[in-house]
Structures are given as C-alpha cells and as structure tokens.
Design a protein around this motif. Structure first.
Motif, PDB file in Angstrom:
ATOM      1  N   ASP A 145       0.843  -1.189   0.000  1.00  0.00           N
ATOM      2  CA  ASP A 145       0.000   0.000   0.000  1.00  0.00           C
ATOM      3  C   ASP A 145       0.884   1.247   0.000  1.00  0.00           C
ATOM      4  O   ASP A 145       1.544   1.553   0.999  1.00  0.00           O
ATOM      5  N   SER A 146       0.893   2.000  -1.111  1.00  0.00           N
ATOM      6  CA  SER A 146       1.768   3.164  -1.233  1.00  0.00           C
ATOM      7  C   SER A 146       1.366   4.277  -0.258  1.00  0.00           C
ATOM      8  O   SER A 146       2.227   5.020   0.216  1.00  0.00           O
ATOM      9  N   GLU A 147       0.076   4.399   0.082  1.00  0.00           N
ATOM     10  CA  GLU A 147      -0.359   5.428   1.040  1.00  0.00           C
ATOM     11  C   GLU A 147       0.235   5.158   2.421  1.00  0.00           C
ATOM     12  O   GLU A 147       0.678   6.077   3.099  1.00  0.00           O
ATOM     13  N   SER A 148       0.228   3.906   2.837  1.00  0.00           N
ATOM     14  CA  SER A 148       0.818   3.555   4.132  1.00  0.00           C
ATOM     15  C   SER A 148       2.318   3.824   4.131  1.00  0.00           C
ATOM     16  O   SER A 148       2.870   4.302   5.125  1.00  0.00           O
ATOM     17  N   LYS A 150       3.859   6.133   2.357  1.00  0.00           N
ATOM     18  CA  LYS A 150       4.030   7.596   2.417  1.00  0.00           C
ATOM     19  C   LYS A 150       3.862   8.088   3.858  1.00  0.00           C
ATOM     20  O   LYS A 150       4.616   8.937   4.330  1.00  0.00           O
ATOM     21  N   LYS A 151       2.882   7.551   4.562  1.00  0.00           N
ATOM     22  CA  LYS A 151       2.673   7.927   5.964  1.00  0.00           C
ATOM     23  C   LYS A 151       3.870   7.516   6.819  1.00  0.00           C
ATOM     24  O   LYS A 151       4.264   8.246   7.731  1.00  0.00           O
TER      25      LYS A 151
END
Length: 165
Positions: A145-148, A150-151
């Motif tokens: 998951d790229s969003e995770s 980034k976070k």
C-alpha cells in the motif's frame, strides 16, 4: 507360475510380487527375501530411511543449487533461471529499492504484485523486480500500500527519537 514365501509376512506370492536386482558379475536375477508390500511398509515407517532421503536431498541441493533454484523459481513464479539471471543483470545484482546486496549472500527475492496473485506464488505476469530480504519484508508488512508507505516516510521525517520524555 513360480511362487515363493515372503519371510516377513509368511504369505506365498508370485515372483512378480518380489523386488529384484541383477547380480553384477553374472547378470543373474536375484529376488529379495521380502515381498514388495512388506518392503514398502517397512520403508515408509523407517526413520532411518527417511533420514537417508532427507540427507540425500540436502546434499543434492548443495551439489547443484542452481538446478534447485530453477525448480523453485518455476514452481513459485513461472520463470526459469535464465529470466532470473537477466533481471539480476539488469539490476546490476543489487536490490531494486535500496541498491544493496542481499543478506548473507543469498539470492534476491522475486517481488510480485499481491493484488494480482495474493499468495506466495505468482502467475509470472505480475513480477516487479528483485528485492533484498529487508525491502521485500518491508513491502509485505505494508501490504504493497503506497499510502501507508508515504505515511511511514512522513512519520520517520517528523518524529524524532527521544521525544517520549
């Protein structure tokens, strides 16, 4: 029809039900004293034979790791050693993310898209690159998951160690 008695189960059986071998000098057929079913039962339950088979497998993997690697690549990712070697050469023998060699000199891991094939095995069409153990484990931990990710990067940049006190 020739018949003989098995020394283990004491039943009369035809010669075709006994294991055979040819003697080395005279090439004469030699019949073993136990029938095939008794031999199979004994060998299936024998810890000594299981250990022997396990040791032979380990030794064959040591003798020809390239062959075993090809078997695993084909079984898990539907690719062969040639494709793996080409990709490894394309990446200059290092991880596609961190640019380092793998831990303990082991092979780099084949990374695939888990949205396509959600298991350890892949179809061979969703392969992305070769990763070291740490990078592959990291991606797996974030479930691709790229969003995770980034976070996690923001977290590492903002939060400083020792801010608990």
């Amino acid at each position: 029809m020739d018949v003989r008695t098995c020394r283990v189960c004491k039943t009369e059986r035809t010669l075709s039900e006994f294991r055979t071998r040819l003697t080395q000098k005279t090439r004469e057929r030699f019949y073993y004293y136990e029938c095939k079913p008794c031999y199979n039962e004994r060998s299936r339950n024998s810890e000594e034979l299981k250990k022997y088979a396990r040791d032979r497998m380990r030794q064959s993997r040591k003798d020809d790791p390239y062959k075993y690697r090809g078997y695993e690549l084909n079984k898990r990712h539907k690719i062969n050693n040639e494709i793996f070697s080409r990709k490894l050469e394309e990446q200059n023998g290092v991880c596609a993310i961190c640019g380092k060699l793998n831990v303990d000199g082991k092979y780099l891991t084949v990374d695939h898209d888990h949205q396509c094939c959600n298991s350890d095995k892949s179809c061979g069409k969703c392969l992305r690159g070769l990763l070291c153990t740490y990078c592959n484990t990291g991606l797996g931990g974030f479930k691709d998951d790229s969003e995770s990710l980034k976070k996690a990067i923001v977290y590492l940049d903002i939060v400083k160690p020792g801010e608990w006190q």
